[in-house]
Design a protein around this motif. Structure first.
Motif, PDB file in Angstrom:
ATOM      1  N   VAL A 217       9.581  11.405   9.373  1.00  0.00           N
ATOM      2  CA  VAL A 217       8.959  10.083   9.507  1.00  0.00           C
ATOM      3  C   VAL A 217       8.639   9.814  10.982  1.00  0.00           C
ATOM      4  N   ARG A 218       9.579  10.153  11.871  1.00  0.00           N
ATOM      5  CA  ARG A 218       9.347   9.941  13.309  1.00  0.00           C
ATOM      6  C   ARG A 218       8.139  10.747  13.792  1.00  0.00           C
ATOM      7  N   ALA A 219       8.074  11.999  13.353  1.00  0.00           N
ATOM      8  CA  ALA A 219       6.953  12.853  13.781  1.00  0.00           C
ATOM      9  C   ALA A 219       5.634  12.272  13.278  1.00  0.00           C
ATOM     10  N   MET A 220       5.627  11.779  12.058  1.00  0.00           N
ATOM     11  CA  MET A 220       4.419  11.187  11.486  1.00  0.00           C
ATOM     12  C   MET A 220       3.980   9.970  12.293  1.00  0.00           C
TER      13      MET A 220
ATOM     14  N   PRO B 138       0.782  -1.237   0.000  1.00  0.00           N
ATOM     15  CA  PRO B 138       0.000   0.000   0.000  1.00  0.00           C
ATOM     16  C   PRO B 138       0.815   1.289   0.000  1.00  0.00           C
ATOM     17  N   THR B 139       2.139   1.213  -0.076  1.00  0.00           N
ATOM     18  CA  THR B 139       2.919   2.451   0.067  1.00  0.00           C
ATOM     19  C   THR B 139       3.453   2.955  -1.280  1.00  0.00           C
ATOM     20  N   HIS B 140       3.953   4.205  -1.239  1.00  0.00           N
ATOM     21  CA  HIS B 140       4.377   4.877  -2.474  1.00  0.00           C
ATOM     22  C   HIS B 140       5.465   4.122  -3.230  1.00  0.00           C
ATOM     23  N   ASP B 141       6.249   3.299  -2.504  1.00  0.00           N
ATOM     24  CA  ASP B 141       7.340   2.575  -3.167  1.00  0.00           C
ATOM     25  C   ASP B 141       6.874   1.260  -3.804  1.00  0.00           C
ATOM     26  N   ASP B 142       5.602   0.967  -3.709  1.00  0.00           N
ATOM     27  CA  ASP B 142       5.043  -0.248  -4.332  1.00  0.00           C
ATOM     28  C   ASP B 142       4.521   0.115  -5.714  1.00  0.00           C
ATOM     29  N   ILE B 143       5.365  -0.111  -6.719  1.00  0.00           N
ATOM     30  CA  ILE B 143       5.017   0.376  -8.059  1.00  0.00           C
ATOM     31  C   ILE B 143       4.938  -0.752  -9.085  1.00  0.00           C
ATOM     32  N   THR B 144       4.870  -1.995  -8.590  1.00  0.00           N
ATOM     33  CA  THR B 144       4.872  -3.117  -9.540  1.00  0.00           C
ATOM     34  C   THR B 144       3.638  -3.119 -10.436  1.00  0.00           C
ATOM     35  N   ALA B 145       2.435  -2.939  -9.863  1.00  0.00           N
ATOM     36  CA  ALA B 145       1.214  -3.037 -10.678  1.00  0.00           C
ATOM     37  C   ALA B 145       1.222  -1.979 -11.772  1.00  0.00           C
TER      38      ALA B 145
ATOM     39  N   ASP C 195      -1.810   2.000   7.219  1.00  0.00           N
ATOM     40  CA  ASP C 195      -2.092   3.229   7.971  1.00  0.00           C
ATOM     41  C   ASP C 195      -0.991   4.279   7.828  1.00  0.00           C
ATOM     42  N   VAL C 196       0.218   3.853   7.462  1.00  0.00           N
ATOM     43  CA  VAL C 196       1.291   4.836   7.262  1.00  0.00           C
ATOM     44  C   VAL C 196       1.416   5.246   5.798  1.00  0.00           C
ATOM     45  N   GLY C 197       0.795   4.458   4.912  1.00  0.00           N
ATOM     46  CA  GLY C 197       1.006   4.659   3.473  1.00  0.00           C
ATOM     47  C   GLY C 197       0.758   6.084   3.005  1.00  0.00           C
ATOM     48  N   GLY C 198      -0.373   6.651   3.396  1.00  0.00           N
ATOM     49  CA  GLY C 198      -0.723   8.002   2.934  1.00  0.00           C
ATOM     50  C   GLY C 198       0.291   9.047   3.374  1.00  0.00           C
ATOM     51  N   PRO C 199       0.475   9.245   4.699  1.00  0.00           N
ATOM     52  CA  PRO C 199       1.427  10.268   5.153  1.00  0.00           C
ATOM     53  C   PRO C 199       2.863   9.973   4.720  1.00  0.00           C
ATOM     54  N   LEU C 200       3.218   8.706   4.616  1.00  0.00           N
ATOM     55  CA  LEU C 200       4.579   8.383   4.194  1.00  0.00           C
ATOM     56  C   LEU C 200       4.814   8.824   2.749  1.00  0.00           C
ATOM     57  N   GLY C 201       3.821   8.615   1.911  1.00  0.00           N
ATOM     58  CA  GLY C 201       3.936   9.045   0.517  1.00  0.00           C
ATOM     59  C   GLY C 201       4.141  10.549   0.414  1.00  0.00           C
ATOM     60  N   ALA C 202       3.443  11.286   1.283  1.00  0.00           N
ATOM     61  CA  ALA C 202       3.597  12.745   1.276  1.00  0.00           C
ATOM     62  C   ALA C 202       5.013  13.145   1.688  1.00  0.00           C
ATOM     63  N   ILE C 203       5.553  12.444   2.692  1.00  0.00           N
ATOM     64  CA  ILE C 203       6.932  12.730   3.124  1.00  0.00           C
ATOM     65  C   ILE C 203       7.914  12.390   2.002  1.00  0.00           C
TER      66      ILE C 203
END
Lengths: 245, 245
Positions: free
Chosen positions: B234-237, A75-82, B184-192
């Motif tokens: 990332v820690r703050a998030m 589910p994270t931004h670094d998952d770009i396979t699809a 649950d971290v995916g959204g804010p992590l992508g923004a960072i």
């Protein structure tokens, strides 16, 4: 008669290339596919970079019957396979209602945020590969099968896919322990390999429990009679080496 | 300023592709090179087939600073790496007197048969890589370093080679445990990740000892200040996620 069914494995992930995570999928997939009659002919590991994934998918899918990818479908931004696989095939990608429904079997509707919805993004025209462990599916498009990187999930996905694969005549394999150093079997083994061109003979040194160097000789082939003939010659050679001078 | 120093790993061997032997070299080399400032960008595994080895060596050596191969330099007929690398470089190959002398440190002259002499076949112009374990050397030609497949020997060879490698600024890596599910971290992590383009941020789910899904967030980059800035975000998030409601 159709030729052998072949496959490549494509591992996607910076964490494998940095050594932070040690891959446990290549060996598992190789052994699994070999056992069902699919020959793994090549493996590649590439980073989480779209153009690298696209290039590898396109290089491999034209060469082999199947390509199995692992990693990069979370589910994270670094998952770009699809997205990368969609690009390799030149098709659109969007949230797939079937995949979304699968996620909702596991995730409460209020928790199905944008990040988790990424896991329902599936290239147009792909079949889903169910994920009995944590629901977010893999998929199958053309001859490319896209699986998770987490070993337990990848293994469950491979179980889902295996019954639907075309398989070839299973590669037979027989091992003869030489009780000799590799350098002492090398000459006669090469001669046996030369007169048995329809099998492949491998030689694998190992350190025996008694602390002495030993060698496993492995005969592989699809024709049981030809494998048996070569194994008989290898056994005779090995026994000849054991006879005192 | 010079760019990063890069590498590919090329594993040669039918026994890895059949799953009979599980590779233990890829992860070791990846971690080792990363630690000394060489970025592993690609890994390939190919069978014991000359044209496949030649094609892979030539594809990789033009793309990366170094190519490290493992496997296929033993005394038997299926060990064809040295000949294949010579072919890839278009140079001759023959028994190298220096390599022959190294073998004789370990092997009695009367045991130096034709099979064992194969291990002294070295492409013209190559430097030898000493093998402190069992003497039969690897070699280094152009930017390609040819090592044994047996892990203990490969590791000893890598120790020999490492001090001679060009290395770049070491990739720094810092891990923050999220104590949260990846979704649950995916959204804010992508923004960072988006506002920190000069570092790469990876997200790796794992099952914690308490049986709950957890996630490691890994920030990687070469500039300590930029890594530190991203880690702080990332820690703050992550701390924000822990606050009730």
């Amino acid at each position: 008669m159709a030729g052998p069914v072949t496959a490549a494995v494509l591992v996607i992930g910076d964490e494998i290339l940095s050594g932070r995570t040690k891959d446990r999928n290549i060996g598992y997939i190789a052994e699994y596919l070999t056992a069902i009659g699919v020959d793994v002919r090549e493996v590649r590991v590439v980073p989480d970079i779209e153009e690298e994934i696209v290039a590898a998918v396109n290089a491999l899918r034209v060469r082999y019957s199947y390509v199995f990818t692992t990693g990069g479908i979370g589910p994270t931004h670094d998952d770009i396979t699809a997205d990368s696989v969609a690009k390799a095939f030149g098709v659109a990608i969007d949230v797939d209602p079937r995949a979304r429904a699968m996620l909702l079997e596991y995730i409460k509707p209020e928790d199905l945020n944008e990040a988790r919805l990424r896991m329902a993004r599936i290239p147009a025209g792909a079949e889903l590969v169910p994920n009995p462990v944590s629901r977010a599916p893999g998929f199958w498009i053309g001859n490319v099968i896209v699986m998770a990187g987490v070993p337990t999930i990848m293994q469950a996905m491979l179980d889902q896919v295996a019954p639907k694969l075309q398989t070839g005549v299973r590669m037979l394999s027989e091992t003869v322990r030489a009780d000799a150093r590799e350098g002492d079997v090398g000459g006669p083994l090469g001669a046996i390999a030369q007169v048995n061109p329809e099998v492949s003979i491998g030689s694998y040194p190992f350190m025996a429990d008694d602390g002495r160097p030993n060698t496993n000789l492995v005969v592989r082939g699809r024709d049981p009679a030809k494998v048996a003939a070569a194994v008989a010659q290898v056994r005779a050679m090995v026994e000849g080496l054991r006879k005192p001078g």
